[in-house]
Design an enzyme around this catalytic site. Structure first.
Site, PDB file in Angstrom:
ATOM      1  N   SER A  10       0.836  -1.193   0.000  1.00  0.00           N
ATOM      2  CA  SER A  10       0.000   0.000   0.000  1.00  0.00           C
ATOM      3  C   SER A  10       0.879   1.255   0.000  1.00  0.00           C
ATOM      4  O   SER A  10       1.682   1.439  -0.910  1.00  0.00           O
ATOM      5  CB  SER A  10      -0.969  -0.046   1.183  1.00  0.00           C
ATOM      6  OG  SER A  10      -1.994   0.902   1.034  1.00  0.00           O
ATOM      7  N   ASP A  54     -10.021  -4.698  -4.407  1.00  0.00           N
ATOM      8  CA  ASP A  54      -9.423  -3.774  -3.444  1.00  0.00           C
ATOM      9  C   ASP A  54     -10.242  -2.483  -3.392  1.00  0.00           C
ATOM     10  O   ASP A  54     -10.320  -1.760  -4.382  1.00  0.00           O
ATOM     11  CB  ASP A  54      -7.982  -3.469  -3.887  1.00  0.00           C
ATOM     12  CG  ASP A  54      -7.207  -2.643  -2.882  1.00  0.00           C
ATOM     13  OD1 ASP A  54      -7.826  -1.937  -2.068  1.00  0.00           O
ATOM     14  OD2 ASP A  54      -5.968  -2.699  -2.927  1.00  0.00           O
ATOM     15  N   HIS A  71      -7.706  -5.661  -0.417  1.00  0.00           N
ATOM     16  CA  HIS A  71      -6.562  -4.762  -0.275  1.00  0.00           C
ATOM     17  C   HIS A  71      -5.396  -5.414   0.463  1.00  0.00           C
ATOM     18  O   HIS A  71      -4.238  -5.242   0.075  1.00  0.00           O
ATOM     19  CB  HIS A  71      -6.990  -3.493   0.471  1.00  0.00           C
ATOM     20  CG  HIS A  71      -5.889  -2.494   0.641  1.00  0.00           C
ATOM     21  ND1 HIS A  71      -5.251  -1.904  -0.431  1.00  0.00           N
ATOM     22  CD2 HIS A  71      -5.300  -1.984   1.752  1.00  0.00           C
ATOM     23  CE1 HIS A  71      -4.314  -1.073   0.011  1.00  0.00           C
ATOM     24  NE2 HIS A  71      -4.324  -1.109   1.325  1.00  0.00           N
TER      25      HIS A  71
END
Length: 253
Positions: free
Chosen positions: A101, A197, A227
């Site tokens: 991320s 996601d 995610h």
């Protein structure tokens, strides 16, 4: 592994874990926004690296986990600096950066700063430019006004307490945007992305395919992936990807 602490010249104290392997290659984990080095993926990767004889480093950005500082005072500049401090002070030799991320953004920024040492990149749901290209567009006018006039907005989160989003975070992030120009990196790049996601749309992560100069880039879209990509099958995929990169950048090891 035991948690250690790095006292930086800027006054921050960063928590980290590290091990030295025999292969000469070190894997570095870079966590996501408001995440720390105790997550499932990082612990699994740490065990894998040790089993394969590779070095390993994980750390908490300032304001995260066991490191000092207040989360709401942090910016992309601060966390980039933390990453470079931890990597430069705690590792030697060639590196593979594994970023999840926001950690994907940090991995890219670190690779650009440490060109002579970073051999490969593994990016999980990478979120470069997220403050400007994902957060800011999703805010309604009320939230934007609150950020600009009051300097802070409490953004609801699916992962616990609301996130504190500051004007400083948004404005500072724009200085580190990467996706609008070529990202010069010629080593192997592997991107793991969930199609479901909700935080980093796969189309956003896919922009790296065109932005990065590396020809050795593979984008894996997991049809039912979310995610976090922390299910057993996702972890197995991550380990296999790390194994592939290790063989690519350190032949014969």
């Amino acid at each position: 592994m035991t948690t250690l602490f790095l006292d930086c010249a800027n006054g921050r104290r960063l928590a980290y874990r590290k091990s030295d392997g025999q292969s000469g290659l070190t894997f570095v984990w870079l966590s996501g926004f408001k995440s720390d080095m105790t997550g499932t993926k990082v612990m699994e990767l740490e065990s894998w690296a040790e089993s394969q004889g590779h070095g390993f480093l994980a750390f908490d950005y300032s304001g995260h986990g066991e490191s000092t500082g207040a989360f709401e005072e942090g910016t992309i500049s601060d966390w980039r600096e933390d990453a470079l401090q931890a990597i430069e002070q705690c590792t030697r030799g060639p590196l593979v950066l594994v970023g999840s991320s926001m950690g994907g953004w940090m991995a890219l920024l670190a690779a650009l700063a440490l060109k002579d040492r970073v051999e490969g990149l593994i990016l999980i749901a990478p979120a470069p430019d997220f403050t400007d290209k994902l957060m800011w567009p999703e805010f309604d006018e009320e939230a934007r006004t609150e950020i600009m006039e009051k300097g802070v907005f409490m953004r609801p989160s699916d992962y616990g307490d609301p996130y504190t989003i500051t004007r400083a975070l948004i404005e500072d992030g724009r200085a580190w945007n990467l996706l609008d120009k070529p990202i010069t990196f010629d080593g192997p790049v592997r991107i793991l992305q969930g199609r479901l996601d909700p935080d980093v749309p796969w189309e956003h992560a896919f922009r790296l395919v065109e932005a990065m100069t590396s020809d050795d880039l593979v984008f894996q879209l997991v049809k039912d992936g979310d995610h976090r990509l922390s299910r057993p099958q996702d972890i197995d995929r991550l380990k296999a990807t790390c194994e592939e990169i290790a063989a690519t950048v350190r032949p014969g090891q």
